[in-house]
Design an enzyme around this catalytic site. Structure first.
Site, mmCIF file in Angstrom:
data_model
loop_
_atom_site.group_PDB
_atom_site.id
_atom_site.type_symbol
_atom_site.label_atom_id
_atom_site.label_comp_id
_atom_site.label_asym_id
_atom_site.label_seq_id
_atom_site.Cartn_x
_atom_site.Cartn_y
_atom_site.Cartn_z
ATOM 1 C CG HIS A 185 1.455 0.918 4.638
ATOM 2 N ND1 HIS A 185 2.459 -0.030 4.719
ATOM 3 C CD2 HIS A 185 2.083 2.120 4.450
ATOM 4 C CE1 HIS A 185 3.640 0.564 4.611
ATOM 5 N NE2 HIS A 185 3.436 1.860 4.428
ATOM 6 C CG ASP A 228 2.279 -3.512 4.724
ATOM 7 O OD1 ASP A 228 1.288 -3.041 4.113
ATOM 8 O OD2 ASP A 228 3.201 -2.825 5.188
ATOM 9 C CB SER A 232 5.963 2.662 2.485
ATOM 10 O OG SER A 232 6.225 2.983 3.832
#
Length: 496
Positions: free
Chosen positions: A239, A272, A352
């Site tokens: 992402h 992911d 992230s």
């Protein structure tokens, strides 16, 4: 008899003959007019003795004292006891010996106690008395002691000379420099203690980078990543770079503030994960740990670029393992299902893709998601102590597939499940010739366990399946029409 001296009894056997005493006038001798005894008889009381008549036995002898008496230690003049210690000038003593008759021998015995002159006490007499009851320390050669002290002082001054400020000669009393603290670590920087958060940060920070992504639709994203080999491959979240998958740019900023352009090698929306590469990257690669070996409560450190703040280090513990987590904010974004490591280390937007590491500086997870309070508006989301990381055991397999082929696969059973059903994974569709169809699963069957792991929702079933690899055999327990059944099937694979 006079009180000045006490006569002793002469020994007739040893007495020497002496000349007759001269006659003294009556006025000079008070005893001259006293009556004299007859020849050979005893002397009358109070009568003088002559040279031709020796004294009767016992006359003039000092009487013996009773046993235990202290009379021998007492003075007879003045009534003062000689047991009382006196100082200063000597007291008057009795006169010397004077014979009472001609030829009397000098007394051979001295009084049991003769008071003697005692000097005045010293100023520290009481201290000397106290020291007399304690053992005297051994005497030390003063020359040797002084030499040892001088050598010790010289040694101390020589050792501290390099770190001590010298007082100026012009009279200014400058402060003395403080001695540095002893080293607490063994690494390049002695201030860093081995096994501490500082040591972990010093090891990992050079390997962690910041990602700045510009999408083809002018969307912007920031995140983190870390170097996994010496070819410049960087592992991050899907992402983070997804907006640049169909055009755009990815900029990598290293810990020493060097910027380079990266290319997208491949990505896996199902897990992911994504891999980018920078040619000629000089940053060192990380060391991998084992997420399976992680235990609840162990210390961990998270490193990344939250809110664009590169090189941020936070610490916490592993709060839980195998936590089913689903990522994906809207219907246009593919959902990812991960069996995550939960941590209370502060993780915020921008973390992230950054590493979650143990206290040996080994990566055990990839920081990917956070839980937020329900109803929190945009700009109000942040760390509430519930962060989630992809286990590195799964991430390594996926990264190897991406580097090798540009894509990754994930395991499937060939059936769809109802995402709104609670109490298990209820089958809503079965793909023909899929592992589920070959195992005899039908629409309406409710899967309740996989390899003895309880399944209470569709998310838990998907996450449990994706912890395995394509081609593995799993055992499913399910219910059909109120009856429990089990079946073993081999997992298929799907690219994504």
């Amino acid at each position: 008899m006079s009180d000045d001296a006490e006569p002793t009894v002469p020994n007739p056997a040893t007495a020497e003959p002496t000349a007759p005493l001269p006659v003294t006038p009556a006025s000079a001798d008070p005893l001259a007019n006293a009556p004299r005894p007859a020849a050979g008889g005893p002397a009358a009381p109070g009568s003088p003795l002559s040279a031709s008549a020796p004294p009767a036995p016992g006359v003039g002898a000092m009487p013996l004292q009773a046993p235990g008496s202290d009379a021998a230690y007492r003075q007879t003049v003045g009534g003062r006891s000689t047991t009382q210690r006196s100082f200063g000038r000597p007291e008057p003593q009795q006169g010397g010996f004077r014979p009472l008759y001609q030829g009397q021998a000098w007394p051979t015995e001295q009084p049991p106690y003769r008071p003697a002159y005692l000097p005045p006490p010293p100023a520290d007499w009481h201290q000397q008395q106290a020291r007399s009851y304690t053992s005297e320390p051994p005497k030390v050669n003063r020359v040797v002691t002084i030499a040892a002290l001088v050598a010790l002082v010289i040694g101390v001054l020589a050792g501290a000379g390099a770190a001590t400020a010298v007082v100026a000669l012009d009279g200014n009393n400058a402060p003395i420099a403080q001695q540095p603290d002893p080293p607490i670590g063994t690494g390049a920087d002695p201030r860093i203690k081995t096994g501490s958060v500082s040591a972990v940060a010093a090891t990992l920070l050079p390997s962690v980078v910041q990602l700045k992504v510009q999408g083809a639709d002018n969307s912007n994203a920031t995140g983190s990543g870390f170097v996994i080999d010496n070819l410049g491959h960087i592992l991050t979240n899907n992402h983070v770079v997804e907006s640049a998958a169909k055009g755009g740019s990815i900029q990598v900023v290293t810990n020493d503030n060097k910027t380079a352009t990266a290319r997208l090698v491949g990505r896996s929306p199902a897990y992911d994960l994504a891999v980018v590469q920078v040619a000629g990257l000089t940053a060192p690669s990380v060391q991998f740990g084992r997420s399976e070996a992680a235990i609840v409560g162990q210390d961990v450190v998270a490193i990344g670029s939250p809110l664009g703040l590169a090189g941020t280090v936070t610490s916490g513990i592993i709060s839980a393992k195998n936590r089913p987590v689903t990522t994906g904010d809207d219907t246009g974004q593919a959902s990812s299902y991960i069996s995550a490591l939960q941590t209370d280390a502060a993780i915020n937007p921008g973390n992230s893709g950054g590493p979650l590491v143990d206290m040996n500086a080994r990566v055990i997870g990839i920081n990917s998601a956070i839980a937020t309070v329900a109803g929190a508006g945009e700009g109000q989301s942040g760390s509430i102590g519930l962060g989630f990381a992809i286990p590195i055991d799964q991430a390594r397999r996926t990264a190897q597939q991406i580097i090798a082929t540009g894509q990754a696969s994930y395991p499937v059973i060939g059936a769809s499940v109802d995402m709104t059903f609670e109490g298990g994974g209820r089958v809503s569709a079965v793909t023909p010739r899929s592992p589920a169809a070959k195992a005899g699963l039908r629409v309406g069957d409710v899967i309740t366990a996989i390899n003895n792991q309880t399944v209470d929702s569709a998310e838990v079933l998907i996450v449990a399946i994706r912890t395995h690899q394509p081609g593995e055999a799993v055992r499913l327990a399910y219910e059909r029409a109120g009856r429990s059944r089990t079946v073993t099937l081999t997992l298929g694979q799907q690219i994504g």
